[in-house]
Write a protein that holds these residues in place. Structure first.
Motif, PDB file in Angstrom:
ATOM      1  N   ILE A  15      32.226  46.751  53.915  1.00  0.00           N
ATOM      2  CA  ILE A  15      31.956  45.552  53.102  1.00  0.00           C
ATOM      3  C   ILE A  15      32.722  45.990  52.120  1.00  0.00           C
ATOM      4  O   ILE A  15      33.451  45.237  51.342  1.00  0.00           O
ATOM      5  CB  ILE A  15      30.499  45.063  53.034  1.00  0.00           C
ATOM      6  N   ASP A  16      32.430  47.022  51.259  1.00  0.00           N
ATOM      7  CA  ASP A  16      33.229  47.612  49.980  1.00  0.00           C
ATOM      8  C   ASP A  16      34.579  47.423  50.221  1.00  0.00           C
ATOM      9  O   ASP A  16      35.453  47.289  49.427  1.00  0.00           O
ATOM     10  CB  ASP A  16      32.721  48.812  49.685  1.00  0.00           C
ATOM     11  N   LEU A  17      34.980  48.075  51.513  1.00  0.00           N
ATOM     12  CA  LEU A  17      36.250  48.240  51.605  1.00  0.00           C
ATOM     13  C   LEU A  17      37.130  46.924  52.017  1.00  0.00           C
ATOM     14  O   LEU A  17      38.195  46.772  51.425  1.00  0.00           O
ATOM     15  CB  LEU A  17      36.821  49.037  53.034  1.00  0.00           C
ATOM     16  N   ALA A  18      36.321  46.230  52.658  1.00  0.00           N
ATOM     17  CA  ALA A  18      36.897  44.756  52.771  1.00  0.00           C
ATOM     18  C   ALA A  18      37.185  43.816  51.517  1.00  0.00           C
ATOM     19  O   ALA A  18      38.087  43.311  51.493  1.00  0.00           O
ATOM     20  CB  ALA A  18      36.088  43.858  53.910  1.00  0.00           C
ATOM     21  N   VAL A  19      36.239  43.941  50.826  1.00  0.00           N
ATOM     22  CA  VAL A  19      36.328  43.357  49.312  1.00  0.00           C
ATOM     23  C   VAL A  19      37.402  43.886  48.703  1.00  0.00           C
ATOM     24  O   VAL A  19      38.225  43.135  48.002  1.00  0.00           O
ATOM     25  CB  VAL A  19      35.046  43.537  48.356  1.00  0.00           C
ATOM     26  N   ALA A  20      37.620  45.234  48.820  1.00  0.00           N
ATOM     27  CA  ALA A  20      38.636  45.917  47.957  1.00  0.00           C
ATOM     28  C   ALA A  20      39.927  45.644  48.374  1.00  0.00           C
ATOM     29  O   ALA A  20      40.935  45.385  47.608  1.00  0.00           O
ATOM     30  CB  ALA A  20      38.510  47.418  48.083  1.00  0.00           C
ATOM     31  N   VAL A  21      40.257  45.494  49.737  1.00  0.00           N
ATOM     32  CA  VAL A  21      41.364  45.111  50.296  1.00  0.00           C
ATOM     33  C   VAL A  21      41.853  43.583  49.910  1.00  0.00           C
ATOM     34  O   VAL A  21      42.917  43.154  49.574  1.00  0.00           O
ATOM     35  CB  VAL A  21      41.465  45.195  51.704  1.00  0.00           C
ATOM     36  N   ILE A  22      40.876  42.691  49.824  1.00  0.00           N
ATOM     37  CA  ILE A  22      41.210  41.345  49.455  1.00  0.00           C
ATOM     38  C   ILE A  22      41.341  41.036  47.975  1.00  0.00           C
ATOM     39  O   ILE A  22      42.382  40.575  47.878  1.00  0.00           O
ATOM     40  CB  ILE A  22      39.906  40.578  49.898  1.00  0.00           C
ATOM     41  N   LEU A  23      40.494  41.833  47.329  1.00  0.00           N
ATOM     42  CA  LEU A  23      40.790  42.032  45.804  1.00  0.00           C
ATOM     43  C   LEU A  23      42.349  42.471  45.632  1.00  0.00           C
ATOM     44  O   LEU A  23      42.979  41.869  44.551  1.00  0.00           O
ATOM     45  CB  LEU A  23      39.685  42.656  44.870  1.00  0.00           C
ATOM     46  N   ALA A  24      42.623  43.558  46.309  1.00  0.00           N
ATOM     47  CA  ALA A  24      43.889  44.037  45.981  1.00  0.00           C
ATOM     48  C   ALA A  24      45.188  43.014  46.335  1.00  0.00           C
ATOM     49  O   ALA A  24      46.096  42.921  45.679  1.00  0.00           O
ATOM     50  CB  ALA A  24      44.182  45.114  46.825  1.00  0.00           C
ATOM     51  N   ALA A  26      44.805  39.717  46.087  1.00  0.00           N
ATOM     52  CA  ALA A  26      44.965  38.735  45.031  1.00  0.00           C
ATOM     53  C   ALA A  26      45.310  39.111  43.906  1.00  0.00           C
ATOM     54  O   ALA A  26      46.241  38.605  43.322  1.00  0.00           O
ATOM     55  CB  ALA A  26      43.457  38.392  44.872  1.00  0.00           C
ATOM     56  N   VAL A  27      45.151  40.471  43.339  1.00  0.00           N
ATOM     57  CA  VAL A  27      45.622  41.231  42.296  1.00  0.00           C
ATOM     58  C   VAL A  27      47.122  41.472  42.269  1.00  0.00           C
ATOM     59  O   VAL A  27      47.939  41.134  41.287  1.00  0.00           O
ATOM     60  CB  VAL A  27      44.868  42.405  41.957  1.00  0.00           C
ATOM     61  N   SER A  28      47.572  41.763  43.626  1.00  0.00           N
ATOM     62  CA  SER A  28      48.915  41.917  43.645  1.00  0.00           C
ATOM     63  C   SER A  28      49.769  40.635  43.709  1.00  0.00           C
ATOM     64  O   SER A  28      50.689  40.653  43.227  1.00  0.00           O
ATOM     65  CB  SER A  28      49.307  42.537  45.027  1.00  0.00           C
ATOM     66  N   ALA A  29      49.196  39.611  44.193  1.00  0.00           N
ATOM     67  CA  ALA A  29      49.963  38.354  44.015  1.00  0.00           C
ATOM     68  C   ALA A  29      49.928  37.879  42.382  1.00  0.00           C
ATOM     69  O   ALA A  29      51.061  37.374  42.124  1.00  0.00           O
ATOM     70  CB  ALA A  29      49.156  37.212  44.978  1.00  0.00           C
ATOM     71  N   VAL A  30      48.789  38.099  41.909  1.00  0.00           N
ATOM     72  CA  VAL A  30      48.841  37.656  40.449  1.00  0.00           C
ATOM     73  C   VAL A  30      49.860  38.426  39.576  1.00  0.00           C
ATOM     74  O   VAL A  30      50.699  37.947  38.907  1.00  0.00           O
ATOM     75  CB  VAL A  30      47.172  37.682  39.939  1.00  0.00           C
ATOM     76  N   VAL A  31      49.807  39.712  39.721  1.00  0.00           N
ATOM     77  CA  VAL A  31      50.780  40.684  39.297  1.00  0.00           C
ATOM     78  C   VAL A  31      52.066  40.324  39.494  1.00  0.00           C
ATOM     79  O   VAL A  31      53.137  40.402  38.496  1.00  0.00           O
ATOM     80  CB  VAL A  31      50.411  41.978  39.360  1.00  0.00           C
ATOM     81  N   LYS A  32      52.346  40.031  40.727  1.00  0.00           N
ATOM     82  CA  LYS A  32      53.905  39.707  41.113  1.00  0.00           C
ATOM     83  C   LYS A  32      54.361  38.473  40.492  1.00  0.00           C
ATOM     84  O   LYS A  32      55.320  38.079  39.885  1.00  0.00           O
ATOM     85  CB  LYS A  32      54.088  39.623  42.573  1.00  0.00           C
TER      86      LYS A  32
END
Length: 139
Positions: A15-24, A26-32
């Motif tokens: 679950i932690d890994l899934a949340v981390a991948v999804i957040l990554a 989203a963060v990548s899209a925001v930063v780009k």
């Protein structure tokens, strides 16, 4: 087999890994978006109004037919896109640094109160020290 799979999926690590991948993602899209839509125009403004994504070294020009239709596209090194990618990497790295720093600060246990100064010797220890000193004086 389904029960084993369910147990595996429901463990905290998955679950932690899934949340981390999804957040990554989203963060990548925001930063780009931040880099391409906000930072690069500002940097380009101060760099003689240059749009970095248009910077390239043309190795071979495009070949056009009589109607202006591209028969063979140009061959170019798009180093401006690479500059955008490097700036994006630096910003993502900085954001992740701030996130990890805040996480570590939140996880750090409160500093325990300073250890109390050692108490003075007990009455028995004082008595033994007096006896020791008295014996030394007799010698």
């Amino acid at each position: 087999m389904f029960k084993e799979f369910k147990d595996f999926i429901m463990t905290g690590n998955v679950i932690d890994l899934a949340v981390a991948v999804i957040l990554a993602g989203a963060v990548s899209a925001v930063v780009k978006g931040f880099v391409n839509l906000i930072m690069m125009p500002i940097i380009g403004h101060f760099a003689n109004r240059v749009d970095f994504k248009d910077l390239k070294i043309i190795l071979a020009d495009a070949i056009l037919d009589a109607d202006g239709v591209v028969i063979k596209p140009e061959n170019a090194i798009l180093y401006g896109e690479w500059v955008n990618t490097i700036i994006s990497l630096v910003i993502i790295g900085f954001v992740l640094f701030l996130i990890v720093k805040a996480y570590n600060k939140a996880r750090k246990p409160k500093a325990a109160a300073a250890p109390a100064a050692p108490a003075g010797p007990t009455k028995e220890e004082q008595l033994l020290m007096e006896i020791r000193d008295a014996i030394k004086l007799q010698k």
